[in-house]
Motif scaffolding. Structure first.
Motif, mmCIF file in Angstrom:
data_model
loop_
_atom_site.group_PDB
_atom_site.id
_atom_site.type_symbol
_atom_site.label_atom_id
_atom_site.label_comp_id
_atom_site.label_asym_id
_atom_site.label_seq_id
_atom_site.Cartn_x
_atom_site.Cartn_y
_atom_site.Cartn_z
ATOM 1 N N SER A 570 0.804 -1.222 0.000
ATOM 2 C CA SER A 570 0.000 0.000 0.000
ATOM 3 C C SER A 570 0.840 1.277 0.000
ATOM 4 C CB SER A 570 -0.943 0.010 1.203
ATOM 5 O OG SER A 570 -0.223 0.160 2.405
ATOM 6 N N LEU A 571 2.141 1.162 0.298
ATOM 7 C CA LEU A 571 3.003 2.342 0.371
ATOM 8 C C LEU A 571 3.885 2.543 -0.862
ATOM 9 C CD1 LEU A 571 4.229 2.294 4.083
ATOM 10 C CD2 LEU A 571 2.438 3.681 3.068
ATOM 11 N N LEU A 572 3.703 1.725 -1.872
ATOM 12 C CA LEU A 572 4.609 1.790 -3.017
ATOM 13 C C LEU A 572 4.458 3.076 -3.833
ATOM 14 C CD1 LEU A 572 4.391 -1.948 -4.120
ATOM 15 C CD2 LEU A 572 6.351 -0.791 -3.083
ATOM 16 N N ALA A 573 3.379 3.807 -3.604
ATOM 17 C CA ALA A 573 3.195 5.093 -4.297
ATOM 18 C C ALA A 573 3.418 6.283 -3.377
ATOM 19 C CB ALA A 573 1.783 5.165 -4.898
ATOM 20 N N LEU A 574 4.021 6.067 -2.218
ATOM 21 C CA LEU A 574 4.229 7.146 -1.247
ATOM 22 C C LEU A 574 5.478 7.942 -1.626
ATOM 23 C CD1 LEU A 574 3.234 8.550 1.254
ATOM 24 C CD2 LEU A 574 4.386 6.822 2.645
ATOM 25 N N VAL A 575 5.266 8.986 -2.408
ATOM 26 C CA VAL A 575 6.371 9.669 -3.076
ATOM 27 C C VAL A 575 7.089 10.683 -2.190
ATOM 28 C CG1 VAL A 575 5.429 9.318 -5.382
ATOM 29 C CG2 VAL A 575 4.775 11.355 -4.078
ATOM 30 N N VAL A 576 6.946 10.553 -0.871
ATOM 31 C CA VAL A 576 7.694 11.432 0.030
ATOM 32 C C VAL A 576 8.656 10.650 0.922
ATOM 33 C CG1 VAL A 576 6.000 13.282 0.083
ATOM 34 C CG2 VAL A 576 5.789 11.376 1.699
ATOM 35 N N ILE A 577 8.747 9.337 0.722
ATOM 36 C CA ILE A 577 9.678 8.526 1.511
ATOM 37 C C ILE A 577 10.636 7.823 0.551
ATOM 38 C CG2 ILE A 577 9.925 6.596 3.110
ATOM 39 C CD1 ILE A 577 7.345 7.311 4.388
ATOM 40 N N PRO A 578 11.950 8.015 0.741
ATOM 41 C CA PRO A 578 12.937 7.430 -0.181
ATOM 42 C C PRO A 578 12.823 5.912 -0.206
ATOM 43 C CG PRO A 578 13.934 9.063 1.295
ATOM 44 C CD PRO A 578 12.564 8.772 1.818
ATOM 45 N N GLU A 579 13.396 5.291 -1.248
ATOM 46 C CA GLU A 579 14.224 5.934 -2.268
ATOM 47 C C GLU A 579 13.496 5.999 -3.622
ATOM 48 O OE1 GLU A 579 18.602 4.462 -0.611
ATOM 49 O OE2 GLU A 579 17.683 3.418 -2.290
ATOM 50 N N LEU A 580 12.734 4.952 -3.966
ATOM 51 C CA LEU A 580 12.106 4.872 -5.283
ATOM 52 C C LEU A 580 10.625 4.533 -5.118
ATOM 53 C CD1 LEU A 580 12.980 5.068 -8.303
ATOM 54 C CD2 LEU A 580 13.246 2.582 -8.287
ATOM 55 N N ARG A 581 9.765 5.271 -5.829
ATOM 56 C CA ARG A 581 8.315 5.050 -5.758
ATOM 57 C C ARG A 581 7.711 5.177 -7.154
ATOM 58 N NH1 ARG A 581 7.116 3.551 -0.215
ATOM 59 N NH2 ARG A 581 9.027 4.224 0.823
ATOM 60 N N ILE A 582 6.392 4.944 -7.221
ATOM 61 C CA ILE A 582 5.679 5.072 -8.483
ATOM 62 C C ILE A 582 4.478 5.996 -8.278
ATOM 63 C CG2 ILE A 582 4.165 3.068 -8.104
ATOM 64 C CD1 ILE A 582 4.570 2.400 -11.120
ATOM 65 N N SER A 583 4.175 6.802 -9.290
ATOM 66 C CA SER A 583 2.997 7.672 -9.224
ATOM 67 C C SER A 583 2.303 7.645 -10.577
ATOM 68 C CB SER A 583 3.397 9.111 -8.869
ATOM 69 O OG SER A 583 3.785 9.845 -10.013
ATOM 70 N N ASP A 584 1.204 8.370 -10.682
ATOM 71 C CA ASP A 584 0.481 8.427 -11.952
ATOM 72 C C ASP A 584 1.261 9.192 -13.009
ATOM 73 O OD1 ASP A 584 -0.152 10.747 -10.266
ATOM 74 O OD2 ASP A 584 -1.374 11.383 -11.969
ATOM 75 N N LEU A 585 2.339 9.875 -12.587
ATOM 76 C CA LEU A 585 3.164 10.634 -13.537
ATOM 77 C C LEU A 585 4.419 9.874 -13.947
ATOM 78 C CD1 LEU A 585 2.902 14.206 -11.969
ATOM 79 C CD2 LEU A 585 1.445 13.135 -13.702
ATOM 80 N N GLY A 586 4.731 8.771 -13.259
ATOM 81 C CA GLY A 586 5.912 7.992 -13.615
ATOM 82 C C GLY A 586 6.634 7.459 -12.397
ATOM 83 N N LEU A 587 7.869 7.038 -12.620
ATOM 84 C CA LEU A 587 8.717 6.541 -11.543
ATOM 85 C C LEU A 587 9.367 7.743 -10.855
ATOM 86 C CD1 LEU A 587 9.320 3.612 -10.686
ATOM 87 C CD2 LEU A 587 11.467 3.778 -11.949
ATOM 88 N N VAL A 588 9.380 7.735 -9.504
ATOM 89 C CA VAL A 588 9.856 8.895 -8.757
ATOM 90 C C VAL A 588 11.095 8.528 -7.951
ATOM 91 C CG1 VAL A 588 9.284 10.643 -7.035
ATOM 92 C CG2 VAL A 588 7.506 9.799 -8.590
#
Length: 600
Positions: A570-588
């Protein structure tokens, strides 16, 4: 400050409390012959009684028989410990997959009588309206549920798209609501460090209202960036993972919140700042952050955190302060709750063992609300509207082609960036893997523990799908797991080894209106319906926990051996915690807060 409508304020009841304490009027309830655990003086005082009137403590003394009238209820403590009701300083009700009423019903028997909640999950889906619904149901409960106004929706502007955004104007408006205690965790720490005007406006609105600013500094950098964040105003932080983090926060005037949730085990590594380094324990607080329904039903809530802190070496009275008076003091409520003392809300627990902490009786606001694990109180539901139940919009029926990852032209293999799951911790690792190409497509490689991850847009029905790779779950065979719980933007995350089943999982969630679904070998083997905002159920906690247990078993059947693997999912899209995540805009890349390419 404003307090819950069902609790009379001290000025309203002071004459009665004084009269009871002076012996001029009888109490509503007297608890006799217990050991008074005093978190102000950090001592145990045997042979004491407690008199309660109007939902508040009127007096505590060695003999309060004079306060017993013909209609006074009397409870015999029989020498048991009388301790304050437990407080959870930082948590998200939505992580329990339950609405506030059912969450309260689940934790009351465990001795939790106060919660400080940040509903930023529903804020990302339904905006200020969703926060108001959570706030209003919270005020209906027989225990104290304070709401922190979410600060960051989106959590990282420019790196994700949420269903709604929270503005400084929203924050300023919410500060006038009766149950708002402060600002929720300030996750956009790069924004604070950079002096972002929007983030500083939210903090200013909170401080102008004389309320508490919650922190969230998810970085190992304790140099200039941390100094800048501390200067920005957050009063606490729960993202520490080691002793140095705890010490740094306390030295800068922040409270160190140490969490034990369903998947976060950060108490043991930080409490040594107190148990070994000898720092002042009044600046350390215990919390859960995220607990799913299975943990609440089968293991406990703040009583679980307390026991764990004691097992980690904390003195019982010190650990008790960390989940009672320390929390109340932090939020400016020391005169209102967190201790057994005159004038405070009459929230207490009777227990026969201070270390093991069996919760034998729970009193909240002067009323017995649970006994020997059985809920005695009613927890009313808010009338959740259709707008809160119809939040999954896919825009089209998805197929396997939506989950195909095209390789660069002419490539026989690729070096792909891979999200690496770290067991029992929120951070991920930025990994790479050499993957083969088949017919121009880069498939998952379960033999090397590389699954595919997809983020499916679900707020506006765009039909958008962003694909990538993830490692650490250990999935084998043909499987997929989809969830509309995807912190914090709460689109849809699907992880799998088979594209057709990933599409089936996504479409199934559209049919359910939100929740979790697990597929194996072409068929669904478990699901958890979460119809409210795609985040919560209004069913009883035991029912949700049973469904969640089947889901966890299904994940194991698919090969996962992680502790609480679903929380990691459930946290794989949490784009405020390092190091690598995924969002609707791409890989972060969360070390630089920039979008990055899937292929290195």
């Amino acid at each position: 400050m404003e307090i819950h409508a069902s609790v009379k304020s001290w000025p309203e009841v002071a004459p009665r409390l004084i009269a009871v304490a002076a012996g001029r009027a009888p109490a509503d309830l007297v608890i006799r012959g217990g050991q008074w655990v005093n978190v102000h003086s950090r001592e145990i005082v045997p042979g004491h009684d407690i008199a309660i009137a109007e939902g508040r403590f009127a007096a505590i003394g060695p003999d309060l028989s004079y306060a017993i009238g013909p209609d006074t209820e009397v409870i015999e403590a029989h020498g048991r410990y009388m301790i304050p009701g437990l407080c959870d300083a930082h948590m998200h009700i939505e992580s329990g997959m339950l609405i506030p009423a059912e969450f309260a019903a689940a934790v009351i028997p465990h001795g939790t009588t106060s919660m400080f909640t940040d509903p930023h999950e529903i804020a990302n889906v339904l905006g200020l309206q969703g926060v108001r619904m959570m706030h209003d149901e919270a005020l209906m409960q027989p225990i104290n549920i304070f709401t922190q106004m979410p600060s960051c929706a989106p959590s990282a502007p420019g790196l994700e798209t949420t269903g709604f955004e929270i503005t400084p104007e929203d924050v300023a408006e919410a500060m006038g609501w009766p149950g708002i205690i402060g600002l929720g965790e300030m996750m956009n720490f790069p924004g604070v460090v950079a002096g972002d005007a929007r983030m500083l406006a939210e903090i200013a609105a909170t401080q102008n209202a004389r309320k508490t600013v919650g922190g969230h500094y998810a970085s190992p950098d304790l140099g200039r960036a941390f100094a800048a964040y501390a200067a920005g105003g957050p009063a606490d932080d729960h993202e520490g993972t080691c002793e140095a983090d705890a010490i740094a926060r306390v030295r800068q005037g922040m409270r160190s919140m140490m969490r034990l949730g369903s998947a976060w085990y950060d108490v043991q590594s930080q409490i040594t700042a107190v148990t070994e380094k000898g720092l002042d324990p009044r600046n350390f607080i215990l919390c859960t952050d995220d607990c799913h329904s299975g943990t609440l039903v089968h293991e406990g809530h703040m009583n679980r955190v307390y026991r764990h802190a004691v097992e980690c070496g904390a003195e019982p009275l010190v650990a008790l302060q960390m989940c009672t008076i320390n929390t109340a003091t932090h939020f400016g409520l020391e005169r209102e709750l967190g201790s057994i003392a005159p004038g405070r809300r009459a929230d207490l627990i009777l227990t026969s063992n201070l270390r093991a902490l069996p919760v034998e009786l729970v009193v909240a606001r002067g009323v017995a609300v649970a006994k020997d694990g059985v809920l005695l109180a009613k927890c009313p539901h808010y009338p959740w509207p259709d707008a809160a139940r119809q939040t999954v919009h896919l825009g089209k029926r998805l197929g396997s082609a939506d989950f195909a990852i095209a390789a660069p032209a002419g490539a026989n293999s690729v070096t792909a960036r891979v999200i690496g799951v770290v067991e029992n911790q929120a951070p991920t690792k930025a990994l790479t893997a050499e993957l083969d190409v088949a017919d121009g497509i880069v498939p998952a490689d379960p033999s090397r523990d590389v699954a595919q991850i997809a983020l499916v847009e679900r707020h506006r029905g765009t039909g958008g799908v962003v694909n990538g790779f993830v490692s650490g779950f250990g999935y084998k065979g043909r499987m997929a797991l989809g969830s509309t719980v995807a912190h914090d933007s709460h689109h849809m995350i699907v992880v799998g080894t088979d594209r057709e089943m990933m599409a089936a999982a996504a479409n199934r969630l559209g049919e359910l209106g939100g929740g979790i679904t697990v597929w194996k070998d072409g068929a669904e083997i478990a699901h958890v319906p979460l119809p409210i905002a795609g985040l919560m159920s209004d069913a009883p906690a035991a029912e949700v926990a049973a469904a969640a247990s089947r889901m966890v078993a299904a994940m194991a059947e698919c090969g996962s051996t992680l502790n609480n693997a679903y929380m990691q999912h459930s946290l794989l899209a949490l784009v405020v915690i390092p190091e690598l995540r995924i969002s609707d805009l791409g890989l972060v890349d969360v070390t630089t807060f920039k979008l990055t390419d899937l292929f290195a």
